[in-house]
Design a protein around this motif. Sequence first.
Motif, short mmCIF file in Angstrom:
data_model
loop_
_atom_site.label_atom_id
_atom_site.label_comp_id
_atom_site.label_asym_id
_atom_site.label_seq_id
_atom_site.Cartn_x
_atom_site.Cartn_y
_atom_site.Cartn_z
N MET A 185 0.91 -1.36 -0.16
CA MET A 185 -0.13 0.01 0.02
C MET A 185 0.94 1.14 0.07
O MET A 185 1.78 1.35 0.82
CB MET A 185 -1.02 0.06 1.24
CG MET A 185 -1.93 1.07 1.30
SD MET A 185 -2.97 1.13 2.69
CE MET A 185 -3.90 -0.65 2.52
N LYS A 186 0.71 2.23 -0.91
CA LYS A 186 1.31 3.52 -0.88
C LYS A 186 1.07 4.40 0.07
O LYS A 186 -0.06 4.05 0.74
CB LYS A 186 1.04 4.05 -2.22
CG LYS A 186 1.66 3.17 -3.61
CD LYS A 186 1.31 3.94 -4.75
CE LYS A 186 2.01 2.91 -6.07
NZ LYS A 186 1.09 1.86 -6.15
N VAL A 187 2.12 5.08 0.57
CA VAL A 187 2.19 6.11 1.48
C VAL A 187 2.28 7.43 0.89
O VAL A 187 3.55 7.39 0.49
CB VAL A 187 3.01 5.72 2.86
CG1 VAL A 187 2.83 6.83 3.85
CG2 VAL A 187 2.88 4.32 3.16
N VAL A 188 1.49 8.39 1.01
CA VAL A 188 1.66 9.78 0.71
C VAL A 188 2.14 10.51 1.85
O VAL A 188 1.49 10.58 3.05
CB VAL A 188 0.32 10.34 -0.09
CG1 VAL A 188 0.53 11.73 -0.38
CG2 VAL A 188 -0.15 9.54 -1.09
N LEU A 189 3.28 11.24 1.72
CA LEU A 189 3.73 12.13 2.60
C LEU A 189 3.75 13.47 2.34
O LEU A 189 4.36 13.92 1.24
CB LEU A 189 5.16 11.82 3.20
CG LEU A 189 5.03 10.35 3.68
CD1 LEU A 189 6.57 9.75 3.85
CD2 LEU A 189 4.31 10.07 5.18
#
Length: 279
Positions: free
Chosen positions: A1-5
Amino acid sequence: MKVVLFCGGLGMRMRTGPESLPKPMMPIGSRPVLWHVMRYYAHFGHTEFVLALGHGAQAVKDYFLTYRETSSNDFVLRRGGAEVEMLSTDISDWTITFVDTGVGSPIGERLRRVRPHLGDDEMFLANYGDVLTDAPMDTIVEEFAASDAVGSMLTVTPQDSFHVVGIDDGMVTGLTAVADMDMRINGGYFVFRQSIFDYLEEGDDLVMDGCVRAAKDGLMRAVRYDGFWAPMDTLKERSALEERWRHGDSPWALWRGGHSNGGSSVADVDLESPSMGDD
C-alpha cells in the motif's frame, strides 16, 4: 500500500532563519523526522512512498540522493574503504517517488497532484510527515478495509497545556485543562480509498474540505488513540523528541523493538475538533 507524505510545509514556528530546512527535514538524532515517519510505515510493510513536495523540495531530494546507510546502521569496512559490507539497511527496499506539488498548494491540492502516482490501488495511506505515533497501523488498515468508508483519521487528545475558562455574566465560573476535556483533534495519520478524490476540488484543503464532505455523507471514520502521539510543530516539541531519542525512550520507533499500545475505532469523526493543517 502506497504512503503519501506531505512535505511542503514552511514550519514557521520552527524556523531560525530564511533558509531553514522544511519542517519534515528537521532532525531527531541523526535523521530527519520524515525518516522516522517512513521507518514507522516500513515497520508495517508499507515501503512505497510518494512525497508531495513544496517548500524546501530540493533539500528533501538531496537528502535521499546522497543517503548514507552507514549513518544509522552497523557495517564492516575492508580494504581501506574500498569494500563496505552493510550488516543492516534502512531504505534499500524502499521505493520513493518525488513530486513537486507547488510551494503554496493546500494539502488537498497536493494530494490531487500526486494521484497519478497512486496507480490502481484501491486504498492508500497519508501523513503530514512531521508527527509521530506508535499506533497499530496494521489494525487500523484492517478495520478500515472491512468498512465502506472513504477515509479514516487518527484522533488523539490535545497535547496543549492551556485551560478553557468558563464565564457567566463576566465572572469566571471555572477553569478546565484542555487535556481533561472530552475533545479529540486530528492526529495526522490517514487511510483513504481513492474515492476521496470525489470529495476534493481544485485548491481544496484535505481535512476541512475533503474530509468534512465525506463525513457529511457518513463515510469518514475516526480512530480514537490514547497511546503515544507527538507532533513536531515547534522547537520545544523537537527538543523534547530529541531528548527522548537520545535516552532510548522513543515509543514511535517500533522498528527498534518498541510496542504499540493499541487503540479502538469509532464510527464518526468529530468535526468540531481543531485540525492540524501545516504540513
